[in-house]
Design an enzyme around this catalytic site. Structure first.
Site, PDB file in Angstrom:
ATOM      1  N   LYS A 258     113.957  21.404  48.951  1.00 45.48           N
ATOM      2  CA  LYS A 258     114.686  19.935  48.646  1.00 45.48           C
ATOM      3  C   LYS A 258     113.879  20.229  46.962  1.00 45.48           C
ATOM      4  CE  LYS A 258     114.363  17.591  52.237  1.00 45.48           C
ATOM      5  NZ  LYS A 258     115.647  17.027  53.469  1.00 45.48           N
TER       6      LYS A 258
ATOM      7  N   ASP B  88     103.321  13.629  53.095  1.00 49.16           N
ATOM      8  CA  ASP B  88     104.196  14.421  53.617  1.00 49.16           C
ATOM      9  C   ASP B  88     104.944  14.566  52.552  1.00 49.16           C
ATOM     10  OD1 ASP B  88     106.787  14.782  53.416  1.00 49.16           O
ATOM     11  OD2 ASP B  88     107.317  13.569  55.453  1.00 49.16           O
TER      12      ASP B  88
ATOM     13  N   CYS C   6     116.703  10.177  60.093  1.00 53.66           N
ATOM     14  CA  CYS C   6     115.501  11.123  60.787  1.00 53.66           C
ATOM     15  C   CYS C   6     114.408   9.527  60.880  1.00 53.66           C
ATOM     16  CB  CYS C   6     114.518  12.600  59.878  1.00 53.66           C
ATOM     17  SG  CYS C   6     116.223  13.280  60.679  1.00 53.66           S
TER      18      CYS C   6
ATOM     19  N   GLN D 279     109.952  14.665  49.506  1.00 54.02           N
ATOM     20  CA  GLN D 279     110.623  14.035  49.218  1.00 54.02           C
ATOM     21  C   GLN D 279     109.675  13.960  47.858  1.00 54.02           C
ATOM     22  OE1 GLN D 279     113.918  13.549  49.337  1.00 54.02           O
ATOM     23  NE2 GLN D 279     114.144  13.901  51.665  1.00 54.02           N
TER      24      GLN D 279
ATOM     25  N   HIS E  91     109.793   9.141  58.191  1.00 51.85           N
ATOM     26  CA  HIS E  91     110.657  10.903  58.892  1.00 51.85           C
ATOM     27  C   HIS E  91     110.482  10.888  59.872  1.00 51.85           C
ATOM     28  CE1 HIS E  91     112.596  15.109  59.320  1.00 51.85           C
ATOM     29  NE2 HIS E  91     113.321  14.373  58.014  1.00 51.85           N
TER      30      HIS E  91
HETATM   31  N1  PLP Z   1     110.047  14.131  55.495  1.00 55.40           N
HETATM   32  C1  PLP Z   1     110.610  13.838  55.057  1.00 55.40           C
HETATM   33  C2  PLP Z   1     110.047  12.652  53.907  1.00 55.40           C
HETATM   34  C3  PLP Z   1     112.079  14.562  54.911  1.00 55.40           C
HETATM   35  O1  PLP Z   1     112.784  13.692  53.966  1.00 55.40           O
HETATM   36  C4  PLP Z   1     112.086  15.011  55.287  1.00 55.40           C
HETATM   37  C5  PLP Z   1     113.913  16.085  54.910  1.00 55.40           C
HETATM   38  O2  PLP Z   1     114.321  15.365  54.566  1.00 55.40           O
HETATM   39  C6  PLP Z   1     110.749  16.131  56.057  1.00 55.40           C
HETATM   40  C7  PLP Z   1     109.863  15.060  56.118  1.00 55.40           C
HETATM   41  C8  PLP Z   1     111.669  16.907  56.679  1.00 55.40           C
HETATM   42  O3  PLP Z   1     111.922  17.805  56.035  1.00 55.40           O
HETATM   43  P1  PLP Z   1     112.663  19.431  57.023  1.00 55.40           P
HETATM   44  O4  PLP Z   1     113.675  19.068  57.334  1.00 55.40           O
HETATM   45  O5  PLP Z   1     112.521  20.744  55.329  1.00 55.40           O
HETATM   46  O6  PLP Z   1     111.403  20.111  57.403  1.00 55.40           O
END
Ligand code: PLP
Length: 405
Positions: A225, A199, A363, A202, A122
């Site tokens: 999430k 990270d 993203c 998910q 992401h």
């Molecule tokens: N990393 C991953 C794999 C994600 O799916 C997301 C959000 O969809 C993020 C980071 C960023 O999360 P947030 O927007 O809640 O900070």
């Protein structure tokens, strides 16, 4: 608690609504999950009964707010098997959690140091490291993936060396659904003494996250999430690492002593939590995790697997549909393209039938380029989705395809 999806659905008020005259079929859970009534109640109850600033108040409400807020931290610490509650840092979400680490690392890097991320990041776990490396002329390396959307572990091992300062990878890919072998990835990174950030945006809602068993230094995740409100998240870090980590923001809460010329820092977790925290959402986050933990995890995983297996089978039978990312080990995420129409058109036409999915690059623009697609249509499941909804989805998709053809 045993698991009955129809009982669970009743806990989510939003699932009773209609969209464009049709019952809502919500299949965009990787973007955000809905909130059960108990989480909504926890938030309302906090603001209705004890809204107050935490830690520094000399009155009953502040005391109650502090107890609930710190109680939520304990719930999260237990949920991820953190060895200490002090290593659970409240943040605004995964993005901020990663930024805290990247900001600190950029102060520690020297020219020629290396950071490794993967092809399936992401943007939050890619651009952040690009920036950190650029500040210090460090090198960012990208682990390739195969056509199924699985990491190339042989290439990964070749990239590791004494200059590797940090490795960052997703527990689960938001765009492909791939579950990465995070214990193996971490173990290899530790052989060269690199720090490891997972990270977990998910990953947090899909399995039993045990930060000690993973062996990583940092695990980042967002409340929204996993059935909690938006705007609150966690950075978990090894206490020994966080104690030395460069401070992030400065201000109230994070200091110990202050003079006009200098300051000393508070102990963990407060030294990385400057300013008034998001108390109400943190309390509701604790409630969400308490609620989620009340289910039998293997039953949840069986349910999720049944959903993705059924959806994958139907997708394979669907004329002109190509799945993007068919890793052997994946969560309830189905990304695909059709031989007609742009993903955005697919999303638009499904919405007209009450079905919410996500379309676009998720993203993850470089990943879309890797698969040579402009974006995908993505269906992602949560605890409250049913096999019937998958049938509704594919019937609707058939109509969409006829319209686009
Ligand atoms: N990393 C991953 C794999 C994600 O799916 C997301 C959000 O969809 C993020 C980071 C960023 O999360 P947030 O927007 O809640 O900070």
């Amino acid at each position: 608690m045993s698991f009955d999806v129809q009982v669970v659905r009743k806990e989510f008020p939003i699932l009773t609504r209609t969209v464009n005259g049709k019952p809502l079929v919500y299949l965009d859970n990787a973007a955000t999950t809905h909130k059960p009534q108990c989480v909504i109640d926890a938030l309302v109850d906090y603001y209705s009964t004890c809204n107050s600033n935490v830690h520094r108040g000399a009155h009953k409400l502040a005391d109650e707010a502090t107890r609930r807020f710190e109680g939520a931290r304990d719930i999260i610490a237990t949920f991820i098997n953190a060895p200490s509650r002090n290593s659970v840092i409240w943040t605004s979400g995964t993005t901020e959690s990663i930024n805290i680490v990247a900001n600190g690392l950029s102060q520690l890097l020297v020219a020629g140091d290396e950071v490794i991320v993967t092809s399936m990041e992401h943007h939050a776990n890619l651009v952040t490291w690009q920036q950190a490396c650029a500040r210090k002329s460090a090198v960012l390396k990208i682990v390739p993936i195969n056509d199924q959307g699985e990491l190339d572990l042989i290439e990964y091992r070749k990239m590791l060396n004494a200059r590797t300062k940090l490795v960052a990878f997703p527990h689960v890919s938001n765009a492909l659904g791939t579950i990465n072998p995070i214990v193996e990835l971490t173990k290899a990174a530790k052989e060269v003494n690199a720090l490891v950030l997972v990270d977990g945006a998910q990953g947090i809602a899909h399995g039993d996250v045990d930060v000690q068993a993973i062996g990583c230094d940092f695990y980042a995740f967002s409340g929204h999430k996993i059935y909690a409100p938006m705007g609150v998240g966690v950075l978990w870090g090894k206490e020994s690492v966080l104690e030395e980590w460069p401070v992030w923001q400065t201000g109230g809460e994070m200091i110990s002593t202050v003079s006009y010329s200098e300051a000393t820092w508070n102990t963990l977790p407060f030294r990385l939590e400057a300013g008034t925290p998001n108390v109400g959402d943190a309390i509701a986050f604790g409630e969400a995790v308490r609620w989620f933990s009340s289910f039998d995890l293997p039953s949840l995983q069986v349910h999720e697997k049944a959903l993705i297996d059924y959806a994958t089978q139907k997708a394979n039978e669907f004329d002109g549909l190509t799945i993007i990312g068919d890793a052997r080990n994946k969560v309830g995420v189905l990304s695909f393209v059709l031989d007609v129409g742009h993903p955005a058109d697919i999303g638009f036409l499904l919405d007209k039938q009450g079905i919410a999915i996500r379309t676009g690059d998720h993203c993850a623009q470089p990943l879309m380029n890797r698969f040579n697609v402009p974006g995908t249509a993505r269906v992602s499941f949560a605890i409250y989705n049913t096999l019937d909804e998958i049938d509704v989805f594919f019937d609707a998709l058939r109509k969409v395809k006829a319209m686009l053809a």
